[in-house]
Enzyme design. Structure first.
Site, mmCIF file in Angstrom:
data_model
loop_
_atom_site.group_PDB
_atom_site.id
_atom_site.type_symbol
_atom_site.label_atom_id
_atom_site.label_comp_id
_atom_site.label_asym_id
_atom_site.label_seq_id
_atom_site.Cartn_x
_atom_site.Cartn_y
_atom_site.Cartn_z
ATOM 1 N N HIS A 116 0.862 -1.171 0.000
ATOM 2 C CA HIS A 116 0.000 0.000 0.000
ATOM 3 C C HIS A 116 0.899 1.222 0.000
ATOM 4 O O HIS A 116 2.065 1.159 0.408
ATOM 5 C CB HIS A 116 -0.895 0.014 1.237
ATOM 6 C CG HIS A 116 -1.949 -1.041 1.211
ATOM 7 N ND1 HIS A 116 -3.041 -0.975 0.368
ATOM 8 C CD2 HIS A 116 -2.090 -2.191 1.918
ATOM 9 C CE1 HIS A 116 -3.800 -2.041 0.558
ATOM 10 N NE2 HIS A 116 -3.245 -2.788 1.485
ATOM 11 N N CYS A 151 -0.276 2.486 -4.353
ATOM 12 C CA CYS A 151 -0.991 3.718 -4.645
ATOM 13 C C CYS A 151 -0.035 4.901 -4.530
ATOM 14 O O CYS A 151 0.833 4.931 -3.649
ATOM 15 C CB CYS A 151 -2.150 3.908 -3.677
ATOM 16 S SG CYS A 151 -3.466 2.690 -3.860
#
Length: 436
Positions: A146, A187
């Site tokens: 992430h 991301c």
């Protein structure tokens, strides 16, 4: 040129110790998440291991960091098995477990990358494999994590872009590589290199997303009830599985992956001239790939792709749609809890904005492109949230990570840092959410 070098080294072994040193490949593979709903990150990294291993890079020069809580998780209907595509082979089999569980941290990662074996031993109390590359060696680093503006998330902590940059600069100064390549799945992963990675230190990086957007998960599996891969990662590995890496260049692979990854903007940074080098120079130059991992695509990876922050939500929605009885009740309760946490997380950041500027500017701050000029206000703001609002569980809160753009843009505005920090403290103190 290689033939001339070999001749010189054979006839004149004293010619140059550096010149005659063998070129070696080193690989560092990192899955920076845990939890079954994050299945895809460890699946990506296990598959990446087989890419480089099947192309001839030996285990002693491959380091794998992953929490290792997926293959034998109670939610996994096929114990000991991880797949990276529908009906795909078991990519978990044979993968080294160099660093697992609580050992998967930014600190250990940086020590492994920079070859600090003594530092690893001091922290863990044991010897651990590190990247022992030298001035003639090539290094390949692959993350599947992430992310947030300027950060990559690990299970319990976050890697700062400036700390990664500092490590790269140190390696360059100490001649710990000839060339180095990063492939980063996260991301806003472009923010780890944008306006940071120089073009003159022999490092080339590609990322799943630009500094302002999410990366995407793909390949939902009904049996396993989770997503098996990430679009960018699947694209580059399925390409490496089928191509002759001795003839394909890094730039060619980048263009293929960029073209096929229409869910986010695949980016490149650093020394773009390295793009002319062969993929084999970093992923292994053995030309005979394992038939086990020959691509057999049943569907295009983007067919069911979802933004990374919505993975847990989409999984629960699918479970609610198919479950009944007690299981259905549990899934609906979990979905309600997740939606509530999303709302509370967003409300936290809206309230911070409302205390330091006009409330309506939240919509602008969450969407505006970001260019960092100074990380100090931003990193301190994040530290305060993690300390003062533990209920948010920021590192494990995908929606919280997306909201960090608000803080980053506030810090780059005319608002004083102390005003932002005071607002974080006030909102944290007044929010029951922070102590849930």
């Amino acid at each position: 040129m290689k033939a001339v070098t070999l001749l010189l080294c054979t006839l004149l072994p004293f010619f140059s110790s550096v010149l005659c040193q063998e070129e070696l490949h080193w690989v560092l593979l990192v899955a920076g998440s845990n939890g079954y709903y994050n299945y895809r990150h460890q699946a990506d990294i296990c598959h990446a291991y087989h890419v480089v291993r099947s192309h001839g890079i030996p285990d002693e020069r491959i380091v794998v960091m992953m929490y290792d809580d997926i293959a034998n998780n109670e939610e996994n209907p096929v114990p000991g098995n991880i797949i990276n595509r529908p009906e795909g082979p078991n990519v978990y089999q044979g993968v080294p477990k160099d660093y697992t569980g609580k050992e998967v941290t930014p600190d250990i990662f940086l020590k492994v990358l920079t070859g600090d074996s003594e530092g690893v031993k001091a922290v863990l109390g044991r010897d651990g494999k590190v990247i022992k590359s030298g001035p003639n060696d090539r290094v390949f680093v692959n993350f599947a994590d992430h992310g947030a503006p300027g950060f990559l998330a690990f299970p319990t902590d976050m890697l700062k872009a400036q700390d990664l940059h500092k490590a790269i600069k140190s390696m360059h100064k100490n001649k710990q590589y000839k060339q180095m390549v990063f492939y980063v799945e996260a991301c806003e992963s472009g923010s780890m290199f944008d306006n940071l990675l120089e073009s003159d230190i022999n490092v080339f990086a590609t990322t799943a997303a630009n500094p302002d957007e999410s990366s995407y998960a793909c390949y939902y599996d009904d049996k396993r009830q989770t997503y098996l891969g990430d679009v960018y990662s699947v694209m580059w590995m399925e390409d490496s599985d089928k191509e002759n890496l001795k003839s394909e260049t890094l730039q060619s692979q980048f263009k293929i992956v960029k073209s096929e990854t229409n869910t986010s903007h695949v980016m490149e940074y650093g020394d773009l001239s390295l793009g002319k080098l062969k993929v084999a120079d970093f992923q292994g130059n053995y030309t005979k790939s394992s038939l086990l991992f020959t691509p057999d695509r049943k569907m295009h990876p983007t067919a069911d792709a979802v933004p990374s922050e919505d993975v847990a939500l989409e999984i629960l929605k699918r479970k609610v749609a198919t479950a009944s009885g007690d299981a259905g009740i549990r899934h609906r309760a979990a979905l309600h809890g997740l939606l509530k946490k999303k709302e509370q997380t967003q409300e936290f950041f809206k309230n911070v904005v409302g205390l330091v500027t006009e409330s309506h500017l939240y919509s602008y701050l969450i969407a505006a492109p970001l260019k960092f000029s100074d990380f100090s206000c931003y990193t301190e703001s994040i530290r305060l949230i993690r300390e003062m609002c533990p209920g948010m569980n920021l590192v494990q809160n995908d929606y919280g990570l997306r909201q960090l753009r608000v803080l980053a843009n506030l810090c780059e505005s005319q608002v004083q840092s102390e005003t932002i920090w005071a607002a974080i403290g006030k909102v944290s103190y007044e929010s029951n959410f922070c102590y849930a």
